[in-house]
Motif scaffolding. Structure first.
Motif, short mmCIF file in Angstrom:
data_model
loop_
_atom_site.label_atom_id
_atom_site.label_comp_id
_atom_site.label_asym_id
_atom_site.label_seq_id
_atom_site.Cartn_x
_atom_site.Cartn_y
_atom_site.Cartn_z
N GLY A 133 10.63 2.45 -14.22
CA GLY A 133 10.61 2.24 -12.76
C GLY A 133 9.97 0.92 -12.35
O GLY A 133 9.08 0.41 -13.03
N GLY A 134 10.45 0.37 -11.23
CA GLY A 134 9.87 -0.86 -10.70
C GLY A 134 8.47 -0.62 -10.17
O GLY A 134 8.16 0.46 -9.67
N LYS A 135 7.62 -1.61 -10.28
CA LYS A 135 6.24 -1.46 -9.85
C LYS A 135 6.07 -1.68 -8.35
O LYS A 135 5.16 -1.12 -7.72
CB LYS A 135 5.34 -2.44 -10.62
CG LYS A 135 5.40 -2.28 -12.13
CD LYS A 135 5.00 -0.89 -12.58
CE LYS A 135 5.04 -0.76 -14.10
NZ LYS A 135 4.73 0.61 -14.55
N LYS A 218 -2.42 -3.47 4.21
CA LYS A 218 -1.64 -4.39 5.04
C LYS A 218 -1.33 -5.70 4.30
O LYS A 218 -0.24 -6.27 4.46
CB LYS A 218 -2.39 -4.68 6.33
CG LYS A 218 -1.66 -5.59 7.30
CD LYS A 218 -2.45 -5.76 8.59
CE LYS A 218 -1.76 -6.71 9.54
NZ LYS A 218 -2.52 -6.88 10.81
N ALA A 219 -2.25 -6.16 3.47
CA ALA A 219 -2.06 -7.42 2.75
C ALA A 219 -0.92 -7.34 1.73
O ALA A 219 -0.39 -8.37 1.31
CB ALA A 219 -3.36 -7.82 2.05
N ARG A 220 -0.53 -6.14 1.35
CA ARG A 220 0.54 -5.97 0.36
C ARG A 220 1.93 -5.96 1.01
O ARG A 220 2.94 -6.03 0.32
CB ARG A 220 0.34 -4.66 -0.40
CG ARG A 220 -0.93 -4.59 -1.22
CD ARG A 220 -1.10 -3.19 -1.81
NE ARG A 220 0.05 -2.82 -2.64
CZ ARG A 220 0.32 -1.57 -3.01
NH1 ARG A 220 -0.46 -0.58 -2.59
NH2 ARG A 220 1.37 -1.33 -3.77
N LEU A 221 1.97 -5.87 2.34
CA LEU A 221 3.25 -5.74 3.04
C LEU A 221 3.97 -7.08 3.20
O LEU A 221 3.36 -8.09 3.54
CB LEU A 221 3.02 -5.12 4.42
CG LEU A 221 2.34 -3.74 4.44
CD1 LEU A 221 2.11 -3.29 5.89
CD2 LEU A 221 3.18 -2.71 3.70
N VAL A 222 5.30 -7.05 2.98
CA VAL A 222 6.16 -8.23 3.19
C VAL A 222 7.41 -7.75 3.93
O VAL A 222 8.18 -6.95 3.38
CB VAL A 222 6.56 -8.90 1.87
CG1 VAL A 222 7.49 -10.09 2.15
CG2 VAL A 222 5.34 -9.33 1.08
N TYR A 223 7.60 -8.24 5.14
CA TYR A 223 8.76 -7.84 5.94
C TYR A 223 9.93 -8.76 5.64
O TYR A 223 9.85 -9.97 5.82
CB TYR A 223 8.42 -7.90 7.43
CG TYR A 223 9.08 -6.80 8.24
CD1 TYR A 223 10.47 -6.71 8.34
CD2 TYR A 223 8.32 -5.84 8.91
CE1 TYR A 223 11.08 -5.71 9.06
CE2 TYR A 223 8.92 -4.82 9.64
CZ TYR A 223 10.30 -4.76 9.71
OH TYR A 223 10.91 -3.76 10.42
N LEU A 224 11.04 -8.19 5.16
CA LEU A 224 12.22 -8.99 4.83
C LEU A 224 13.07 -9.20 6.08
O LEU A 224 13.51 -8.23 6.70
CB LEU A 224 13.04 -8.30 3.74
CG LEU A 224 12.32 -8.06 2.41
CD1 LEU A 224 13.24 -7.35 1.43
CD2 LEU A 224 11.82 -9.38 1.81
N THR A 225 13.29 -10.45 6.43
CA THR A 225 14.09 -10.78 7.61
C THR A 225 14.76 -12.13 7.41
O THR A 225 14.14 -13.07 6.89
CB THR A 225 13.23 -10.80 8.88
OG1 THR A 225 13.97 -11.38 9.96
CG2 THR A 225 11.95 -11.58 8.69
N GLU A 236 7.05 -9.24 -6.53
CA GLU A 236 5.73 -9.00 -7.13
C GLU A 236 5.44 -7.51 -7.24
O GLU A 236 5.73 -6.74 -6.32
CB GLU A 236 4.66 -9.71 -6.31
CG GLU A 236 4.87 -11.22 -6.20
CD GLU A 236 3.84 -11.88 -5.31
OE1 GLU A 236 2.65 -11.49 -5.40
OE2 GLU A 236 4.22 -12.76 -4.51
N ASP A 237 4.83 -7.11 -8.34
CA ASP A 237 4.59 -5.70 -8.62
C ASP A 237 3.71 -5.01 -7.59
O ASP A 237 3.89 -3.82 -7.31
CB ASP A 237 3.93 -5.54 -10.01
CG ASP A 237 4.91 -5.85 -11.14
OD1 ASP A 237 6.12 -5.91 -10.86
OD2 ASP A 237 4.45 -6.03 -12.28
N ASP A 238 2.76 -5.74 -7.02
CA ASP A 238 1.82 -5.09 -6.10
C ASP A 238 2.27 -5.14 -4.64
O ASP A 238 1.54 -4.71 -3.75
CB ASP A 238 0.44 -5.74 -6.23
CG ASP A 238 0.45 -7.20 -5.78
OD1 ASP A 238 1.53 -7.83 -5.87
OD2 ASP A 238 -0.61 -7.70 -5.34
N LYS A 239 3.48 -5.64 -4.36
CA LYS A 239 3.94 -5.78 -2.98
C LYS A 239 4.76 -4.57 -2.52
O LYS A 239 5.33 -3.84 -3.32
CB LYS A 239 4.78 -7.04 -2.83
CG LYS A 239 4.02 -8.35 -3.05
CD LYS A 239 2.90 -8.53 -2.03
CE LYS A 239 2.20 -9.88 -2.21
NZ LYS A 239 1.07 -10.06 -1.26
#
Length: 321
Positions: A133-135, A218-225, A236-239
């Motif tokens: 599985g993906g991290k 919150k620091a791990r969040l990345v909004y794709l747009t 990145e595994d921790d995102k």
């Protein structure tokens, strides 16, 4: 809409004769062709009806409606024939191999009823998730419901189902959470068979918003747009990558980036322009974005190969020269 046949009807009319009104029974006339077509609803022609019946129960279909109806009937018949052919091929193959296909079907049904089959598939999937599985994680943000029509919400629910199906079959599945799931979207999904088992495949649902669901990460969040100026180079595994749950036919401009900025969440866009030339819009459906994220590792972390494999033909994507 299926064609409807009707029983023979009697209409009372009055005929004046010698100053007297006498009821005359006139049966409806049906041609031999109509009678024959009653046996095949897909080709039946509408029978003659009184004006009151036409106005109340049998509204006239337009040419386009009739065309769509015939097209659907043709597709359904083709699907039925294909299914029948596949069934015959399986039976023939089993006969050549000396297998009792009826006994196999019976055993399969018994396993389904007992839950044994699902348990085995679940154990196999869990083992694959734990080892391959993906991290990183994926979030589907459904907080835009009040800005969409019912038809768009129905499409969104279908796209969420596609995401689940992709993750269930993926070589490298990931943990998924559908946030802000409520209202009509939730109602539609609740009618899907087996939705209560989705969490067993690491596909979760919650009515909490993004920040509450992942607090305090919150620091791990990345909004794709696609409106972001930041280009995604690697996963990145921790995102936790967020996909905006929007089906707007390009109507809601900048909705996802405005939401991300209002929440103070980092943004990024897929590196489509870096690898491909696309004449059509670069805005993708939720399930296509999800497919790209899940297949990235399967394609040896090659963005170009991943994009070409996932993007639909209508995008007319070509490698950069």
């Amino acid at each position: 809409m299926s064609a409807e046949g009707g029983n023979e009807q009697l209409f009372d009319t009055e005929k004046k004769s010698d100053g007297m009104n006498e009821p005359v029974h006139v049966p409806s006339v049906m041609s031999h062709e109509s009678t024959t077509q009653d046996e095949d609803p897909s080709t039946a022609k509408p029978t003659t009806a009184s004006p009151s019946e036409v106005g109340e129960t049998a509204p006239k279909m337009s040419k386009n409606q009739l065309k769509r109806k015939r097209k659907l009937e043709k597709l359904m018949e083709q699907k039925r024939q294909k299914k029948e052919q596949q069934k015959c091929l399986k039976s023939a193959k089993a006969k050549v191999e000396g297998r009792d296909i009826e006994a196999e079907r019976h055993n399969m049904e018994q396993r389904r009823l007992s839950g044994e089959g699902w348990t085995k598939r679940q154990e196999k999937w869990r083992k694959n998730f734990d080892t391959q599985g993906g991290k990183f994680q994926v979030c589907l943000d459904c907080s835009f419901e009040d800005q969409m029509t019912y038809k768009e919400l129905n499409s969104l629910a279908s796209q969420i189902r596609y995401c689940y199906a992709t993750n269930r079959r993926a070589k490298h599945p990931v943990r998924v959470t559908v946030t802000s799931l409520r209202g009509k979207t939730q109602e539609i999904l609740q009618n899907v068979a087996g939705v209560d088992r989705w969490e067993h495949r690491e596909f979760y649902q919650t009515d909490k918003d993004v920040l509450s669901a992942y607090y305090p990460d919150k620091a791990r969040l990345v909004y794709l747009t696609s409106d972001s100026t930041n280009i995604l180079q690697t996963l990145e595994d921790d995102k936790i990558y967020i996909i905006g749950g929007i089906v707007d036919r390009n109507r809601l401009k900048r909705a996802t980036i405005d939401r991300a900025e209002s929440l103070g969440i980092a943004t990024a866009k897929l590196p489509i322009s870096d690898h491909l030339d696309i004449t059509a819009t670069k805005v993708l459906t939720c399930n296509h974005v999800f497919d790209i994220l899940v297949k990235w590792k399967e394609c040896n972390k090659d963005w170009k190969k991943t994009l070409l494999e996932v993007l639909p033909n209508r995008k007319d994507a070509k490698e950069k020269s």
